[in-house]
Design an enzyme around this catalytic site. Structure first.
Site, mmCIF file in Angstrom:
data_model
loop_
_atom_site.group_PDB
_atom_site.id
_atom_site.type_symbol
_atom_site.label_atom_id
_atom_site.label_comp_id
_atom_site.label_asym_id
_atom_site.label_seq_id
_atom_site.Cartn_x
_atom_site.Cartn_y
_atom_site.Cartn_z
ATOM 1 N N TYR A 76 2.430 16.615 3.017
ATOM 2 C CA TYR A 76 1.937 15.325 3.497
ATOM 3 C C TYR A 76 0.411 15.264 3.377
ATOM 4 O O TYR A 76 -0.283 16.232 3.666
ATOM 5 C CB TYR A 76 2.334 15.123 4.959
ATOM 6 C CG TYR A 76 2.187 13.682 5.408
ATOM 7 C CD1 TYR A 76 3.306 12.861 5.544
ATOM 8 C CD2 TYR A 76 0.938 13.126 5.666
ATOM 9 C CE1 TYR A 76 3.177 11.537 5.947
ATOM 10 C CE2 TYR A 76 0.800 11.811 6.052
ATOM 11 C CZ TYR A 76 1.926 11.020 6.197
ATOM 12 O OH TYR A 76 1.789 9.704 6.580
ATOM 13 N N GLU A 111 -0.786 10.258 11.817
ATOM 14 C CA GLU A 111 0.280 10.605 10.876
ATOM 15 C C GLU A 111 0.501 12.116 10.775
ATOM 16 O O GLU A 111 1.553 12.548 10.344
ATOM 17 C CB GLU A 111 0.040 9.985 9.494
ATOM 18 C CG GLU A 111 -1.289 10.311 8.871
ATOM 19 C CD GLU A 111 -1.668 9.351 7.741
ATOM 20 O OE1 GLU A 111 -0.819 9.039 6.904
ATOM 21 O OE2 GLU A 111 -2.826 8.909 7.704
ATOM 22 N N LYS A 149 5.193 9.646 -8.676
ATOM 23 C CA LYS A 149 5.188 9.638 -7.209
ATOM 24 C C LYS A 149 6.281 8.734 -6.639
ATOM 25 O O LYS A 149 6.504 7.623 -7.107
ATOM 26 C CB LYS A 149 3.818 9.122 -6.753
ATOM 27 C CG LYS A 149 3.781 8.524 -5.373
ATOM 28 C CD LYS A 149 3.203 9.470 -4.381
ATOM 29 C CE LYS A 149 3.596 9.071 -2.972
ATOM 30 N NZ LYS A 149 3.704 10.209 -2.104
HETATM 31 P P1 AMP Z 1 5.688 12.213 0.139
HETATM 32 O O1 AMP Z 1 4.314 12.587 -0.248
HETATM 33 O O2 AMP Z 1 5.873 10.775 0.301
HETATM 34 O O3 AMP Z 1 6.696 12.801 -0.776
HETATM 35 O O4 AMP Z 1 5.999 12.790 1.587
HETATM 36 C C1 AMP Z 1 5.117 13.527 2.340
HETATM 37 C C2 AMP Z 1 5.656 14.934 2.600
HETATM 38 O O5 AMP Z 1 6.836 14.879 3.395
HETATM 39 C C3 AMP Z 1 6.065 15.695 1.358
HETATM 40 O O6 AMP Z 1 4.983 16.337 0.760
HETATM 41 C C4 AMP Z 1 7.101 16.654 1.886
HETATM 42 O O7 AMP Z 1 6.500 17.808 2.440
HETATM 43 C C5 AMP Z 1 7.772 15.860 2.978
HETATM 44 N N1 AMP Z 1 8.952 15.175 2.442
HETATM 45 C C6 AMP Z 1 9.000 13.965 1.858
HETATM 46 N N2 AMP Z 1 10.232 13.621 1.491
HETATM 47 C C7 AMP Z 1 11.025 14.648 1.847
HETATM 48 C C8 AMP Z 1 12.415 14.917 1.750
HETATM 49 N N3 AMP Z 1 13.255 14.045 1.191
HETATM 50 N N4 AMP Z 1 12.885 16.075 2.230
HETATM 51 C C9 AMP Z 1 12.045 16.969 2.786
HETATM 52 N N5 AMP Z 1 10.729 16.769 2.903
HETATM 53 C C10 AMP Z 1 10.211 15.639 2.454
HETATM 54 N N1 PCX Z 2 2.410 9.533 2.188
HETATM 55 C C1 PCX Z 2 1.049 9.797 1.955
HETATM 56 C C2 PCX Z 2 0.107 9.398 3.047
HETATM 57 C C3 PCX Z 2 0.288 8.018 3.547
HETATM 58 C C4 PCX Z 2 -0.909 7.199 3.512
HETATM 59 N N2 PCX Z 2 -1.663 7.304 4.713
HETATM 60 C C5 PCX Z 2 -2.851 6.739 4.842
HETATM 61 N N3 PCX Z 2 -3.311 5.945 3.905
HETATM 62 N N4 PCX Z 2 -3.533 6.984 5.911
HETATM 63 C C6 PCX Z 2 0.779 11.254 1.722
HETATM 64 O O1 PCX Z 2 1.672 12.093 1.902
HETATM 65 O O2 PCX Z 2 -0.347 11.552 1.366
HETATM 66 C C7 PCX Z 2 3.363 9.308 1.344
HETATM 67 C C8 PCX Z 2 4.367 9.087 2.341
HETATM 68 O O3 PCX Z 2 3.338 9.336 0.195
HETATM 69 C C9 PCX Z 2 3.231 9.412 3.288
HETATM 70 MG MG MG Z 3 2.996 13.139 -1.235
#
Ligand code: AMP
Ligand code: PCX
Ligand code: MG
Length: 506
Positions: free
Chosen positions: A341, A375, A436
């Site tokens: 995240y 967050e 992404k």
């Molecule tokens: P994102 O960057 O949107 O993929 O989500 C932020 C973080 O949440 C990721 O880097 C993962 O560590 C965790 N995450 C997101 N989606 C999943 C999922 N389907 N299962 C497990 N972890 C997730």
């Molecule tokens: N994310 C982002 C961060 C979400 C954006 N937050 C903000 N602008 N303060 C991340 O993982 O970097 C996803 C789902 O992608 C959450």
């Molecule tokens: Mg991400």
């Protein structure tokens, strides 16, 4: 399993003059509680510590100074090098206490960590957040008393004058203020006077580097960030199969030095990224698990997400809802969880836009507005008894990523180019080039929350506002009024909001 969770993961603490403050600890975070009471002349200290294992390392005292630290530091070795040779290994609170001796409040400028601190030095209370405020810290104060907590709900009903410098007011909690990120707030306990010190700001300047230097910089910083967070027990990495979480998993495997690490992926019956996550798990030979959640079970945790994150921001709650469910369904025993995240904030990953000025506008905006969204709050995983940590928001990683010029973030037609290239030798090629997909999309959360409201009669044009109203209602109930989220009938909340919305349209 031996765990390497922080000594304390949260607290409620009060310092007062002449009369002792009665505390009403209310935490969404699981954990054992230890109560500490001390009288120092006319001053009373009353602390409720939330912890996993032994809480000893979270509280340090010497002379008229006491330091309470929830969370952990990631640059202990560097910090130790600043202290006299005789200063042996000890807890993070001891380290901060020793640094306060030499550096005064400026000690907090030295720390790279994920923490909230409450300290008392003579008649002064010191409250501090880490560089990014990743452990939220709330305060109420008036002459004669200062009360602080890592969850705002614990301060509901305590009285404070509000309007403290270096803080922002909280929705539906009069007098309760949230400390800003990278701040030390000094409060004179007797008189109530305050002083604010800033310990970190997002870098505004941008560095121009040759490609190889930029990718080396990112890989080295992230490697250190992951290593500092890996601990001695088996780490668990939550992975979507995207480049961010997969990079963390790859570096955690490296840091685990031959131990098999655990990975976990979550999906709903309608949406999942299991094939993409499975590819990474297989490549890294992790012990991998998939968790399938029904859309109904996902939505049922909306009250828990607001309860844990203490926010009414619609976007943020949609990102955090699937993660709440994931953390609630992860192992029975307390785990140290690493997540990808936050990578998209300094890298501009949420913006599918190639023009560099637009990318830079997005990065600058996101780096200027993350504060207060909560967050990265540890409470989200602590509702499941776990400790989460975000290597991309390590202070050094964040400084490096933010400060790279936008052309290193979007390059050769790829978003997050510098990260993808840095990690190319660690991951399967399809993972390295995978576009992404946000967790709110990959899990179908945004769509499910919208459908819930549309089915209740909310017109599409009012969806966003209606979502916000739902979250505000939930916040008032589970944070301000202290109701348990299990007791909230979400359908009822949604119906009431939908009723108001359809009236306002007709
Ligand atoms: P994102 O960057 O949107 O993929 O989500 C932020 C973080 O949440 C990721 O880097 C993962 O560590 C965790 N995450 C997101 N989606 C999943 C999922 N389907 N299962 C497990 N972890 C997730
Ligand atoms: N994310 C982002 C961060 C979400 C954006 N937050 C903000 N602008 N303060 C991340 O993982 O970097 C996803 C789902 O992608 C959450
Ligand atoms: Mg991400």
């Amino acid at each position: 399993m031996t765990t390497t969770l922080p000594a304390a993961t949260g607290f409620l603490a009060a310092a007062s003059q002449d009369t002792e403050i009665a505390l009403r600890p209310t935490f969404a975070a699981q954990g054992s509680r230890t109560v500490v009471r001390e009288n120092r002349g006319r001053q009373h200290l009353h602390i409720v510590l939330l912890h996993g294992a032994a809480p000893d390392g979270s509280l340090a005292r010497r002379g008229d100074t006491a330091v309470l630290l929830a969370g952990e530091l990631y640059n202990q070795a560097d910090l130790h090098s600043l202290l006299p040779d005789g200063f042996g290994a000890s807890g993070d609170a001891d380290l901060v206490l020793a640094l306060l001796d030499s550096y005064g409040v400026h000690a907090f400028r030295l720390l790279n960590g994920r923490f909230a601190v409450f300290a008392v030095a003579g008649n002064r209370a010191l409250l501090a957040t880490d560089h990014a405020g990743t452990v939220p810290l709330y305060v109420t104060a008036r002459p004669g008393q200062v009360t602080a907590a890592t969850e705002a709900k614990s301060l509901a009903g305590t009285s404070g004058t509000g309007g403290l410098a270096g803080t922002r007011p909280m929705y539906a909690l009069p007098g309760v203020c949230q400390l800003k990120a990278g701040v030390v707030l000094e409060i004179d306990i007797v008189g109530g006077m305050t002083d604010v010190h800033h310990t970190w700001k997002p870098p505004l300047g941008r560095r121009i580097l040759p490609e190889a230097d930029a990718t080396d910089l990112v890989r080295d910083a992230l490697r250190r960030g992951v290593r500092a967070r890996t601990g001695t027990d088996t780490p668990l990495v939550v992975i979507s199969g995207g480049i961010d979480s997969s990079s963390i998993a790859a570096l955690a495997v490296e840091a685990a030095d031959g131990r098999t690490i655990d990975t976990l992926a979550m999906g709903t019956e309608r949406h999942n990224e299991f094939p993409e996550a499975g590819l990474v798990a297989n490549h890294l030979s992790t012990r991998h698990r998939e968790i399938v959640v029904s859309t109904a079970d996902l939505l049922a945790r909306l009250p828990h997400t607001v309860w844990a994150a203490e926010t009414t921001n619609v976007d943020i709650v949609e990102y955090l809802l699937p993660l709440t469910v994931l953390y609630l369904r992860a192992d029975e025993t307390s785990r140290r969880i690493l997540t990808g995240y936050g990578a998209d904030i300094p890298l501009g990953g949420m913006h599918r836009e190639g023009r560099l000025h637009a990318l830079e506008t997005a990065v600058s905006h996101d780096m200027a507005t993350f504060d207060g969204l909560n967050e990265m709050t540890p409470v989200l995983s602590a509702v499941g008894g776990h400790w989460s940590t975000h290597p991309f928001w390590d202070r050094e990683v964040l400084d490096a990523l933010t400060s790279l010029e936008a052309g290193l973030k979007h390059r050769h037609g790829r978003d997050k180019w510098v990260l993808r290239t840095a990690m190319a030798d660690f991951l399967p090629h399809p993972t390295v080039i995978r576009p992404k997909l946000g967790v709110h999309e990959g899990s179908g959360t945004t769509a499910a929350f919208s459908a819930l409201l549309v089915d209740a009669g909310v017109p599409a044009s009012h969806l966003r506002h209606a979502k916000h109203l739902v979250l505000q209602t939930l916040f008032r109930r589970v944070v301000a009024n202290g109701e348990h989220p299990d007791a909230v009938d979400l359908a009822d909340v949604v119906d009431k909001v939908a009723g108001r919305q359809s009236q306002s349209v007709s």
